[in-house]
Design an enzyme around this catalytic site. Structure first.
Site, mmCIF file in Angstrom:
data_model
loop_
_atom_site.group_PDB
_atom_site.id
_atom_site.type_symbol
_atom_site.label_atom_id
_atom_site.label_comp_id
_atom_site.label_asym_id
_atom_site.label_seq_id
_atom_site.Cartn_x
_atom_site.Cartn_y
_atom_site.Cartn_z
ATOM 1 C CB SER A 13 66.541 51.476 48.193
ATOM 2 O OG SER A 13 65.867 51.612 46.967
ATOM 3 C CG ASN A 14 64.033 48.013 44.532
ATOM 4 O OD1 ASN A 14 62.896 47.679 44.833
ATOM 5 N ND2 ASN A 14 64.308 49.120 43.850
ATOM 6 C CG HIS A 111 61.245 49.276 34.120
ATOM 7 N ND1 HIS A 111 62.484 49.764 33.746
ATOM 8 C CD2 HIS A 111 60.323 50.049 33.506
ATOM 9 C CE1 HIS A 111 62.302 50.799 32.942
ATOM 10 N NE2 HIS A 111 61.016 50.995 32.778
HETATM 11 C C1 GRF Z 1 64.912 51.351 40.936
HETATM 12 O O1 GRF Z 1 64.074 52.429 40.622
HETATM 13 C C2 GRF Z 1 64.645 50.189 40.025
HETATM 14 O O2 GRF Z 1 63.313 50.075 39.648
HETATM 15 C C3 GRF Z 1 65.497 50.508 38.823
HETATM 16 O O3 GRF Z 1 66.661 51.080 39.361
HETATM 17 C C4 GRF Z 1 66.377 51.678 40.614
HETATM 18 C C5 GRF Z 1 67.303 51.070 41.608
HETATM 19 O O4 GRF Z 1 67.195 51.664 42.866
HETATM 20 N N1 GRF Z 1 65.724 49.331 38.026
HETATM 21 P P1 GRF Z 1 67.882 50.972 44.114
HETATM 22 O O5 GRF Z 1 69.375 50.848 43.805
HETATM 23 O O6 GRF Z 1 67.237 49.651 44.336
HETATM 24 O O7 GRF Z 1 67.633 51.922 45.244
#
Ligand code: GRF
Length: 208
Positions: A13-14, A111
């Site tokens: 999702s990021n 993070h």
């Molecule tokens: C997020 O909470 C990020 O902060 C952490 O891992 C998670 C990844 O989520 N490092 P996504 O795959 O981006 O949805």
């Protein structure tokens, strides 16, 4: 225009929020490569659906350090794609050397905690169980430690009495999706320096 590789092991999702931001006309970066250690990651599917180049080395390891060979292969893929910056976004493996050397000072991570509190895994649950009243997320430079590099940006989220760990994680994630593209754009657009551990943006008005 800065060329960005995103490293992701999971749903992505990021990665998707970085990609969406990069589609805006004025955005100063472009995602040219998605790197993953999981062939079945949601991030890999999204990259393929959106014609973003992928480099995948499928690993059975869910966490821990990359092997030297894996990291050299990832480094070479980034060098070949002429990547300027690397954004870790839910990449569950720890870098050991070759990438850090080749892209020194140009690797970022997001993070889901207000570092230096709650580094490592399951940070949202760690904050919840600790009884913290404020949680949040941090964009930081990556060094050889786990979530120890200099902080670029942070966003706080209140922990509500009625929250479950999942509620909290969801509200933190909403902030992650905003803060990561914003922090990157600031690094690309603004003048900044590193003073010890502090990342200082210089575009502020001088006080008289
Ligand atoms: C997020 O909470 C990020 O902060 C952490 O891992 C998670 C990844 O989520 N490092 P996504 O795959 O981006 O949805």
């Amino acid at each position: 225009m800065q060329r960005i590789a995103v490293f992701a092991s999971g749903r992505g999702s990021n990665f998707i929020s970085l990609f969406s931001a990069s589609q805006a006309e004025q955005y100063p970066g472009s995602i040219v490569l998605l790197v993953s250690d999981k062939a079945d990651a949601g991030a890999v599917s999204f990259a393929k659906e959106n014609a973003i180049e992928t480099f995948v080395l499928d690993s059975e390891k869910a966490k821990g350090r990359l092997s030297l060979n894996e990291e050299i292969a990832f480094r070479d893929a980034c060098l070949e794609a002429k990547v300027d910056w690397i954004c870790l976004a839910g990449f569950m493996r720890i870098l050991r050397g070759p990438l850090l050397e080749a892209f020194e000072g140009r690797i970022l991570n997001i993070h889901p905690a207000l570092l230096p509190s709650f580094p490592g895994l399951d940070s949202q649950t760690q904050a919840f169980e600790y009884g913290a009243k404020l949680a949040g997320c941090t964009v930081h430079f990556v060094d050889a430690g786990v979530d120890t590099g200099p902080i670029v940006a942070q966003r706080a989220v209140a922990v509500l009495d009625e929250d479950s760990p999942q509620d909290l994680a969801h509200r933190i994630l909403e902030q992650e999706h905003q803060i990561y593209p914003e922090a990157l754009a600031r690094l690309f657009n603004e003048t900044w320096s590193r003073q010890g551990r502090r990342i200082v943006f210089a575009n502020r008005k001088e006080s008289t």
